[in-house]
Design a protein around this motif. Structure first.
Motif, PDB file in Angstrom:
ATOM      1  N   ASP A 116      -6.747 -34.380  -8.766  1.00 55.40           N
ATOM      2  CA  ASP A 116      -7.059 -33.087  -9.624  1.00 55.40           C
ATOM      3  C   ASP A 116      -5.948 -32.004  -9.195  1.00 55.40           C
ATOM      4  OD1 ASP A 116      -9.516 -31.669 -11.228  1.00 55.40           O
ATOM      5  OD2 ASP A 116      -8.050 -30.457 -10.408  1.00 55.40           O
ATOM      6  N   SER A 117      -5.236 -31.328  -9.969  1.00 56.51           N
ATOM      7  CA  SER A 117      -4.313 -30.380  -9.611  1.00 56.51           C
ATOM      8  C   SER A 117      -4.785 -29.427  -8.439  1.00 56.51           C
ATOM      9  CB  SER A 117      -3.731 -29.619 -10.646  1.00 56.51           C
ATOM     10  OG  SER A 117      -3.207 -30.773 -11.628  1.00 56.51           O
ATOM     11  N   GLY A 118      -6.218 -29.033  -8.707  1.00 55.80           N
ATOM     12  CA  GLY A 118      -6.814 -28.223  -7.932  1.00 55.80           C
ATOM     13  C   GLY A 118      -7.452 -27.028  -8.736  1.00 55.80           C
ATOM     14  N   SER A 119      -8.121 -25.953  -7.924  1.00 56.11           N
ATOM     15  CA  SER A 119      -8.523 -24.868  -8.684  1.00 56.11           C
ATOM     16  C   SER A 119      -7.526 -23.603  -8.699  1.00 56.11           C
ATOM     17  CB  SER A 119      -9.725 -24.544  -8.232  1.00 56.11           C
ATOM     18  OG  SER A 119     -10.762 -25.411  -8.724  1.00 56.11           O
ATOM     19  N   ILE A 140      -9.998 -32.787   3.397  1.00 55.02           N
ATOM     20  CA  ILE A 140     -11.410 -32.474   2.883  1.00 55.02           C
ATOM     21  C   ILE A 140     -11.690 -31.063   2.916  1.00 55.02           C
ATOM     22  CG2 ILE A 140     -13.766 -32.779   3.804  1.00 55.02           C
ATOM     23  CD1 ILE A 140     -12.719 -35.203   5.022  1.00 55.02           C
ATOM     24  N   LYS A 141     -12.010 -30.835   1.641  1.00 56.91           N
ATOM     25  CA  LYS A 141     -12.240 -29.325   1.652  1.00 56.91           C
ATOM     26  C   LYS A 141     -14.037 -29.427   1.456  1.00 56.91           C
ATOM     27  CE  LYS A 141     -13.852 -27.819  -2.196  1.00 56.91           C
ATOM     28  NZ  LYS A 141     -15.121 -26.953  -2.030  1.00 56.91           N
ATOM     29  N   PRO A 142     -14.443 -28.218   2.641  1.00 56.98           N
ATOM     30  CA  PRO A 142     -15.907 -28.134   2.468  1.00 56.98           C
ATOM     31  C   PRO A 142     -16.072 -26.881   1.503  1.00 56.98           C
ATOM     32  CG  PRO A 142     -14.885 -27.112   4.470  1.00 56.98           C
ATOM     33  CD  PRO A 142     -13.766 -27.691   3.637  1.00 56.98           C
ATOM     34  N   THR A 147      -9.094 -24.499   1.430  1.00 56.12           N
ATOM     35  CA  THR A 147      -7.995 -24.666   0.396  1.00 56.12           C
ATOM     36  C   THR A 147      -8.598 -24.978  -0.967  1.00 56.12           C
ATOM     37  OG1 THR A 147      -6.146 -25.847  -0.174  1.00 56.12           O
ATOM     38  CG2 THR A 147      -7.883 -27.219   0.776  1.00 56.12           C
ATOM     39  N   GLN A 148      -7.709 -24.245  -1.783  1.00 52.26           N
ATOM     40  CA  GLN A 148      -8.018 -24.613  -3.357  1.00 52.26           C
ATOM     41  C   GLN A 148      -7.335 -25.686  -3.881  1.00 52.26           C
ATOM     42  OE1 GLN A 148      -7.413 -19.898  -3.867  1.00 52.26           O
ATOM     43  NE2 GLN A 148      -7.199 -20.985  -5.583  1.00 52.26           N
ATOM     44  N   VAL A 149      -6.262 -26.444  -2.954  1.00 55.83           N
ATOM     45  CA  VAL A 149      -5.405 -27.282  -3.554  1.00 55.83           C
ATOM     46  C   VAL A 149      -5.523 -28.713  -2.469  1.00 55.83           C
ATOM     47  CG1 VAL A 149      -3.867 -26.099  -5.128  1.00 55.83           C
ATOM     48  CG2 VAL A 149      -3.515 -25.902  -2.644  1.00 55.83           C
ATOM     49  N   PRO A 150      -6.551 -29.541  -2.475  1.00 53.36           N
ATOM     50  CA  PRO A 150      -6.615 -30.392  -1.334  1.00 53.36           C
ATOM     51  C   PRO A 150      -5.357 -31.465  -1.770  1.00 53.36           C
ATOM     52  CG  PRO A 150      -8.693 -29.913  -2.362  1.00 53.36           C
ATOM     53  CD  PRO A 150      -7.915 -29.326  -3.177  1.00 53.36           C
ATOM     54  N   PHE A 151      -5.192 -31.565  -2.751  1.00 54.81           N
ATOM     55  CA  PHE A 151      -4.193 -32.871  -2.974  1.00 54.81           C
ATOM     56  C   PHE A 151      -2.753 -32.325  -2.698  1.00 54.81           C
ATOM     57  CE2 PHE A 151      -7.732 -34.857  -5.283  1.00 54.81           C
ATOM     58  CZ  PHE A 151      -7.321 -36.151  -4.827  1.00 54.81           C
ATOM     59  N   VAL A 203     -14.436 -31.971  -1.790  1.00 53.05           N
ATOM     60  CA  VAL A 203     -13.321 -32.770  -2.292  1.00 53.05           C
ATOM     61  C   VAL A 203     -12.837 -33.623  -1.012  1.00 53.05           C
ATOM     62  CG1 VAL A 203     -11.154 -32.841  -3.185  1.00 53.05           C
ATOM     63  CG2 VAL A 203     -12.558 -30.913  -3.659  1.00 53.05           C
ATOM     64  N   ASP A 204     -12.522 -34.864  -1.272  1.00 56.29           N
ATOM     65  CA  ASP A 204     -12.122 -35.528  -0.076  1.00 56.29           C
ATOM     66  C   ASP A 204     -11.017 -36.312  -0.960  1.00 56.29           C
ATOM     67  OD1 ASP A 204     -11.323 -37.664   1.211  1.00 56.29           O
ATOM     68  OD2 ASP A 204     -13.566 -37.770   2.125  1.00 56.29           O
ATOM     69  N   THR A 205      -9.533 -36.260  -0.434  1.00 56.37           N
ATOM     70  CA  THR A 205      -8.403 -36.849  -1.165  1.00 56.37           C
ATOM     71  C   THR A 205      -8.616 -38.322  -1.117  1.00 56.37           C
ATOM     72  OG1 THR A 205      -7.139 -36.418   0.985  1.00 56.37           O
ATOM     73  CG2 THR A 205      -6.927 -34.985  -0.756  1.00 56.37           C
TER      74      THR A 205
END
Lengths: 272, 158, 766
Positions: C527-530, C246-248, C222-226, C519-521
């Motif tokens: 962060d808003s995300g990429s 979690i985003k790997p 995902t680009q938007v973990p939060f 990223v791990d929330t």
């Protein structure tokens, strides 16, 4: 998803043929098409242990095993020379090298697909197929035959003196053709084959003798004759539309590619 | 059914189902470099070498590798690092998902084509899609790599 | 040593090029249940009855879910800051199916074979209804895509489910009709773009487990973990605190992964069964039930005076949301804003838009985000205007482009002044690189082929002003290394690397001394995300602020060790010193772990009131075969002002990749529907993206301005770079062939037929 219950690596063509008599059996080609389907195959028959993956060139013909990868056809120097590069041209656009390492000529020909570059190319040559039971059959007759339970063993290209040119138009370089056209010129005259019309390949012969004495014509007259034949092709070759192009555009391509292919094979010299 | 084969130089005997595709089989053996990007043999991400030939493992039955030698990137780590450094030096590895299939085919190409032109390189690799890089960075890296290999050979000869 | 503006290798490069198992499906536990979705064969249908008993009884099946089993509260799956502009119009599974491919049932089982069998055993009775497939007739159509009462729009964006509207709006400045009427030259045309697909090589995928606290752990591409955490909480009706995302490493996104597309399925399966589960979308699914670009028809009227001054632009955009409204109100905004703002002399403009619901695959976010469609339309119209005036299209740009310090009607409709901008230099350089003056408009190659050139300009933004939040957590470790913890999502673009480059420079340390994490929330800063071209700019600024703050703390601890006031001490990256007294960073780091009360860790958030635009010029040279219409892209030149390129290699590859996607959109990528509403380009065999033999050469250069508000002078680059190929190539094809194609893609057939038509009409282009 393709489902296979039993897999048999055939030890002889006889065995393969026997196994293939069941409707739910299936002879494996290169697998690139087969695996996309949802077939339930009880017995998958693999011919890869029968030494059918080679191209043998004799003085009179090329004998091509059904399991020969398309990539080997593309790289074969004898076929390259005999077809004046048309063989390679017909193959090099097909997806990519790895695809052509997988896909087999037997699979391509047996499938008798309308979009097939391979079939279009071989139809323009003096080609026969060798079926295990059916024996040698002219490729054109084979294309018209319904799919039966026989096994395609070899594809034989006779070294009839010939000149060929293969042209295609594609929306992207490695896509199926919007139209493929292979023109061959021999002592018997011109043969033009059209693939991806989009249905099964179509053979156009010079019934109106437009190019009968083409060799004897001047450059200017030749050009005119080619134009005339291209117009004739546009009239005669049936086309229809699909997601890659309309019938109208395909007919336009029939005309343009025919003329260009004729120009490429030129005025049949004695070189062959 | 049971098959015998060499995976990255190691002889193996494994039990498989007749319809297992080589791609899934290799991943089940821990070769996670082998990726699937489509179901239609169009993307090149699953490229492995079978008897040295680049093949689409999505379109090869595992049954067919009986008696054969299969190489994945797990078995070509040094080669991958060597070329991969050139790729990374262009920033062209990007998301990396297409890298293993692409690099396997680059390795196959360097064995098959001697001194290829840029057009020949592009044609050989046309079946390897990449959506991040726009390809031109990949081409730059290949040209630089081939130049490097050429110089290396020259040095060896000298 | 300075790392900013250096072409360093990406931090993860060697893992990626050697094929290490770093992606979602490589990491998923072997015991994961396999999930597949039963999908609607109809574009508009209701489930009258669904029988799942036989499916549930299938060996190895853990769970079969239908619309009766899921929460009844609607949610939005767009990855946007709360409260989302996107309507809350989705359920995890709905009784009403709104496009071919909409989810009917979720099946989870031990093996793929078991799941396949169970899928076949589900018996569904559908009530099939007439679909709305044509976006032109969607508004106020008696057939409603969302007739339900619990449909909700949280923001006044003109959405109305009883009119099939996902958004509707109007913006204006001045009297556009009067201004256009006063113009000596006007163009009035409609441009049509398709629902192009992102086609990142890694399709949508996620896996879930439950942890020792009973919380749902989601590992997702995902680009938007939060945002994903919030969306999943909304959808499942559970607090977000129960969810960890979690985003790997992820295999590309391009906006597709700015929407929750597949994650809800393992989330609900694991939440309900307690067992690990995963879903991996096939390419087929990624092409029929994901989140592509909004198809748009953009009507442009543009006028100029006799000197080529563009005085008025009127843009009317009709955008096709498809079955759900994710990203619909926001994408269409950019269609007008980013295109209109390119013209500095406007006396009036109008921007009207409608986004309609139809029964086709729902659109979402795709690189460029509406700007791509608007810029194709407006830049094409301006090219047409130039031809009408017999003016060089480059010249009309020179007269009207954004110029540093001059006026601009910005992205919020305010009259402002253009900040950092080198568009003029970009154009001059692009002209030089492609040989514009020698090649414009075309050259007959004498073999039935003609080469033409075309160009266009573009701008985008850098983060969503007043909305996006960039976050950075920076800590000094015991060994004097730093950990930079990030909440934005590196999707292969290299943001972990460029943000570390910035940190290394700010901290005056070695690049390798900065460890990037994300990223791990549970751990990463918010962060808003990429997306929205935000990462370099917003997160970059957060990183810089974190570095300054941490340095202060290092100084404070160091000063304490030296027995001086913090104001007297300084830090040079290696030591804290005051006069001739000093302690090394290593000593400060040790101190941090022993009897220390001053945290050597900071978290910062950054948000911007402005969204500084990056600019670029794209110029194309094509060769058209006059008989077949075949188009060869010979050369594409891109000259970009992204402010300071933090990593020139990565900025270059961003540009090359974006241009290549734009080339695909311009020349080959098509989405067509059957009369039942089924997408015909539903595999890579049919949806053709460019291969390396399709794109010719792409050449990129930078003409860097310095953006004062940006980190090290940087602006964004990721989205901008997809915007120019469509208009530039369209004009190059026109200049070569005389054929103007206003519906993408520009195929050989359209060109050949156009040439034929012109011949028949006895027209002679030149």
């Amino acid at each position: 998803m393709l489902k296979i219950k039993n897999y048999v690596k055939a030890e002889s063509l006889e065995e393969a043929y026997e196994l293939n008599q069941k409707r739910t059996a299936c002879v494996l080609g290169g697998m690139v098409w087969l695996k996309m389907g949802n077939r339930n195959v009880t017995t998958a028959i693999d011919l890869s242990g029968l030494g059918l993956d080679t191209i043998t060139e004799t003085e009179k013909e090329f004998v091509i095993g059904c399991m020969t990868p398309l990539r080997d056809l593309e790289l074969h120097e004898g076929l390259h020379a005999y077809t004046h590069g048309a063989m390679k041209e017909s193959l090099r656009h097909i997806v990519g090298v790895q695809f052509r390492n997988c896909a087999t000529v037997g699979g391509s020909i047996w499938g008798r697909f309308g979009f097939s570059d391979v079939l279009t190319m071989f139809l323009a040559l003096d080609t026969e197929v060798e079926l295990f039971k059916g024996g040698r059959v002219c490729l054109w007759d084979f294309v018209k035959m319904p799919k039966d339970r026989d096994i395609l063993v070899h594809i034989i290209v006779k070294k009839t003196p010939i000149k060929t040119a293969y042209l295609s138009q594609r929306n992207t370089k490695t896509d199926f053709p919007v139209l493929a056209c292979c023109v061959s010129l021999s002592e018997d005259g011109v043969k033009a084959v059209y693939g991806a019309r989009p249905s099964k390949a179509f053979l156009l012969e010079d019934e109106e003798n437009i190019l009968k004495d083409a060799q004897t014509l001047s450059e200017e007259e030749k050009k005119e004759a080619y134009e005339k034949f291209a117009d004739y092709a546009a009239r005669k070759v049936p086309t229809s539309g699909n997601m890659r192009g309309s019938a109208k555009y395909r007919t336009l391509l029939v005309k343009v590619l025919t003329r260009r292919a004729l120009e490429a094979v030129g005025g049949m010299s004695d070189e062959n | 059914m049971r098959i015998n084969f060499w995976l990255n130089g190691v002889k193996k005997e494994e039990e498989i189902r007749p319809d297992t595709l080589l791609l899934d089989f290799l991943r089940s053996l821990g070769c996670y470099s082998v990726k699937r990007g489509c179901e239609t043999a169009n993307c090149g991400l699953c490229t492995v070498l079978v008897e040295g030939r680049p093949m689409l493992s999505c379109s090869v039955l595992a049954a067919r590798i009986d008696g054969k030698r299969v190489m994945t990137m797990e078995g070509l780590q040094e080669e991958a690092k060597e070329f991969g450094t050139f790729l990374a030096n262009e920033g062209a590895e990007q998301c990396g998902f297409c890298n293993p299939g692409f690099i396997m085919n680059v390795i196959a190409m360097t064995k098959e084509l001697a001194d290829p032109t840029e057009d020949e390189i592009k044609e050989y690799l046309a079946g390897n899609l990449c959506r991040c890089s726009g390809f031109v960075g990949q081409t730059r890296s290949i040209l630089k790599y081939l130049e490097y290999k050429k110089n290396q050979e020259k040095e060896v000869q000298a | 040593m300075s790392y900013v503006n250096q072409s360093l290798q990406k931090k993860d490069a060697m893992a990626l090029v050697t094929g290490q198992p770093v992606y979602t499906d490589d990491l998923a536990p072997k015991e994961c249940l396999i999930i597949k979705i039963l999908r609607s064969p109809y574009a508009n249908a209701w489930i009258e009855e669904i029988k799942t008993e036989n499916a549930k009884k299938t060996d190895g099946i853990a769970c079969v879910l239908t619309w009766e089993d899921v929460p009844k509260k609607r949610f939005a799956s767009a990855g946007q800051t709360y409260p989302e502009f996107s309507p809350y119009d989705r359920l995890i599974l709905d009784q009403h199916l709104r496009f071919v491919g909409d989810a009917v049932a979720i099946v989870a089982g031990e093996t793929e074979a078991a799941v396949d069998l169970a899928l076949k055993r589900i018996k569904v009775k559908y009530r099939v209804e007439t679909p709305v497939l044509d976006m032109h007739t969607a508004k106020d159509n008696p057939v409603l895509v969302h007739p339900e009462e619990n449909w909700e729009s949280k923001f006044p964006v003109g959405a109305d489910n009883k009119r099939n509207l996902a958004a509707k709006g109007h913006e204006e400045m001045g009297d556009i009709d009067a201004v256009l009427a006063s113009c000596k030259y006007t163009v009035d045309e409609v441009y049509h773009t398709k629902a192009d697909q992102q086609c990142m090589m890694e399709t949508f995928r996620a896996y879930c487990t439950k942890d020792h606290f009973g919380r749902l752990n989601v590992v997702a591409s995902t680009q938007v973990p939060f945002h994903l955490r919030r969306i999943l909480g909304n959808a499942l009706g559970i607090p977000s605190s129960k969810i960890r995302v979690i985003k790997p490493r992820i295999g590309g996104g391009f906006g597709a992964k700015q929407t929750e597309v597949c994650e809800i399925y393992p989330a609900i399966v694991t939440w309900l069964t307690g067992r690990p589960s995963k879903i991996v979308y096939s390419r087929h699914e990624a092409l029929i039930c994901a989140s592509p670009r909004h198809e748009m028809e953009v009507h442009v009227q543009v006028g100029a005076d006799e000197n080529g001054i563009v005085k008025g632009i009127k843009v009317e955009a009709l955008s096709n949301a498809g079955a759900y409204g994710d990203h619909s109100p926001t994408t269409v905004g950019l269609t007008g804003h980013k295109a209109i703002a390119l013209y500095r002399n406007l006396e009036a403009y109008n921007f009207d838009y409608e986004v309609v619901y139809t029964n086709v695959q729902a659109a979402g976010a795709y690189r460029g985000y509406g700007a791509t469609q608007g810029i194709y339309a407006v830049e094409s119209a301006v090219n047409e205007l130039a031809h009408k005036m017999n003016m060089d299209p480059a010249r009309i740009r020179e007269l009207n482009m954004p110029v540093e310090g001059e006026r601009m009607y910005d992205y919020d409709g305010n009259l402002t002044h253009t900040a950092s901008c080198t568009m003029d230099r970009c154009l001059a350089r692009a002209k030089e690189m492609i040989g514009w003056n020698e090649k414009y408009p075309c050259r007959d190659m004498g073999n039935g082929k003609v080469r033409g050139v075309g160009l266009a300009m573009a701008m985008q933004g850098s983060s969503i002003s007043n909305v996006d939040v960039g976050g950075a957590t920076l800590k000094l470790n015991e060994d004097a290394s730093y950990t930079l913890s990030l909440g934005c999502a590196d999707m292969g673009t290299g943001c972990d690397t460029i943000l570390s480059q910035m940190a290394a420079d700010c901290l005056e340390t070695e690049f390798d001394n900065v460890v990037a994490f994300g990223v791990d929330t549970d751990v990463s800063p918010y962060d808003s995300g990429s997306y929205a071209s935000a990462t370099t700019y917003a997160t970059g600024n957060a990183v810089i602020n974190a570095c300054s703050e941490l340095k202060k703390r290092i100084i404070k601890v160091g000063a304490g060790m030296l027995g001086v006031d913090a104001e007297e001490a300084e830090f040079d990256g290696k030591r804290v010193y005051a006069g001739d007294k000093e302690v090394s960073l290593q000593e400060v780091a040790y101190k941090g772990t022993c009897g220390n009360t001053q945290e050597l860790q900071v978290t910062t958030a950054f948000s911007s009131k402005i969204s500084p635009p990056p600019y670029m010029i794209g110029a194309a040279e094509v060769e058209v075969d006059k008989e077949t219409g075949n188009i060869e892209l010979i050369d594409y030149v891109a000259v970009v002002d992204c402010g300071t390129p933090i990593n020139p290699n990565l900025a270059r590859v961003q540009t090359e990749g974006g241009v290549s996607q734009g080339i695909g959109m311009a020349l080959m990528e098509n989405v067509q529907y059957s009369k039942e509403g089924k997408i015909r380009e539903n595999s890579f065999m049919q949806y053709k993206i460019p291969s390396r033999v399709d794109i010719g050469n792409i050449r990129v250069e930078f003409e860097s301005s310095y953006e004062k508000s940006g980190p090290f002078g940087a602006k964004s680059i990721g989205e901008l770079v997809i915007d120019t190929p469509c208009p530039a190539i369209a004009d190059a094809v026109y200049n070569a062939s005389g054929v103007r194609v206003r519906e993408l893609p520009i195929t050989p057939e359209k060109v050949a037929m156009g040439i034929l038509k012109a011949q028949l009409e006895g027209e002679n282009h030149k």
